[in-house]
Design a protein around this motif. Structure first.
Motif, mmCIF file in Angstrom:
data_model
loop_
_atom_site.group_PDB
_atom_site.id
_atom_site.type_symbol
_atom_site.label_atom_id
_atom_site.label_comp_id
_atom_site.label_asym_id
_atom_site.label_seq_id
_atom_site.Cartn_x
_atom_site.Cartn_y
_atom_site.Cartn_z
ATOM 1 N N SER A 67 0.993 -1.362 -0.104
ATOM 2 C CA SER A 67 -0.057 0.022 -0.200
ATOM 3 C C SER A 67 0.813 1.253 -0.057
ATOM 4 O O SER A 67 0.361 2.108 -0.674
ATOM 5 N N ASP A 172 -5.845 -1.334 -4.714
ATOM 6 C CA ASP A 172 -5.212 -1.926 -3.583
ATOM 7 C C ASP A 172 -6.177 -2.895 -2.937
ATOM 8 O O ASP A 172 -7.224 -2.647 -2.368
ATOM 9 N N GLU A 173 -5.962 -4.230 -3.420
ATOM 10 C CA GLU A 173 -6.885 -5.221 -2.775
ATOM 11 C C GLU A 173 -8.294 -4.885 -2.871
ATOM 12 O O GLU A 173 -9.024 -5.096 -2.036
HETATM 13 MG MG LIG Z 1 -1.939 -2.774 2.278
#
Ligand SMILES: [Mg+2]
Ligand SMILES: Nc1ncnc2c1ncn2[C@@H]1O[C@H](COP(=O)(O)OP(=O)(O)OP(=O)(O)O)[C@@H](O)[C@H]1O
Length: 268
Positions: A67, A172-173
């Protein structure tokens, strides 16, 4: 460029590189947090090109700096050393949490992004409808966020990210909180949209199968500090499925590497 270089056969034309051949370029990027004396080195000497139009997944254990890396590309934070070039302008971001405005409808959330982009008001409604159709949510324009399922919210979030018309999409995910079936469907949609729009995607996940299912290139980050540990080119044609034998066998190989990284650092 010489004049003759401009004359190209269709075959050469396909090989011709676009004006800028990368959507993002990391050159010796490092990032530390903390005060002087007690600094934590989170990313160490990352050099990486995300080629224009490519789909790259960034894979690594929790806390390895994935991240942090995306935040640097998004311009939310600055590297401690090195440079990141994003020639196509501000990237679009999509997180695990949809981050939609709950007091707006699905359509209004998208129209707000279109407004920010500078699209004139009369065009926004039609463009929002088009984007909702692209994520297969035709007719959801007037739905409020709380009326949508988790998967539908992520679709709206994807449509909103696409509304920015960025050349680079940072994810991000984005599907981590969804059930396996919904995630499967969204993988299909994302691969289709990527192929249709030719946006470049940098996608972060700690799910190996997801990384292989989606990407042309999987980049594995080591932990503490995050360095590029390994890289795989994934050449199987799209659309793929997570159950495909080719996806499964490469996932096993990558998982071994990932486990090795986690063992080496003794956390988890
Ligand atoms: Mg992360
Ligand atoms: N703004 C910040 N200030 C201080 N430390 C930070 C900051 N952001 C991240 N860190 C630290 O950097 C490290 C990497 O965090 P990051 O969120 O990038 O990991 P990640 O790979 O995304 O993990 P996960 O898979 O759990 O999301 C962690 O140790 C985290 O505590």
């Amino acid at each position: 460029m010489t004049p003759t270089a401009l004359v190209k056969t269709p075959a050469e034309g396909q090989q011709q590189a676009p004006a800028v051949e990368y959507a993002a370029r990391f050159s010796h990027v490092s990032k530390s947090f903390g005060r002087r004396g007690e600094q934590q080195l989170v990313l160490d000497d990352i050099s990486l090109d995300v080629e224009a139009g490519s789909f790259v997944t960034l894979l690594g254990a929790s806390g390895c700096g994935k991240s942090t890396l995306l935040n640097l590309v998004a311009g939310l934070d600055k590297p401690s050393a090195g440079t990141i070039e994003v020639p196509g302008g501000r990237p679009a971001l999509m997180f695990q949490e949809h981050a939609l405005f709950p007091w707006l409808t699905a359509g209004q959330n998208i129209e707000l992004a279109l407004k920010t982009r500078g699209l004139p008001k009369p065009e926004r409604r039609g463009e929002a409808e088009r984007l909702l159709e692209l994520v297969r949510l035709k007719g959801a324009h007037r739905k409020r966020v709380h009326e949508l399922s988790g998967g539908m919210r992520q679709r709206v979030a994807l449509a909103r990210a696409l509304a920015q018309d960025s050349q680079l999409l940072l994810m991000d995910e984005p599907f981590a909180a969804l059930d396996a079936i919904t995630r499967d469907v969204l993988h299909e949609e994302l691969t289709r949209i990527w192929a249709e729009t030719q946006v470049s995607v940098l996608f972060v996940t700690h799910n190996v199968r997801e990384a292989v299912r989606l990407a042309q290139r999987v980049v594995l980050l080591s932990s503490r500090p995050g360095r590029i540990a390994h890289e795989w080119q994934v050449d199987y044609p799209q659309p793929r499925r997570v159950e495909d034998a080719a996806v499964a066998s490469l996932s096993i190989e990558i998982t071994e590497h990932l486990r090795g990284e986690i063992r080496r650092h003794g956390h988890h």
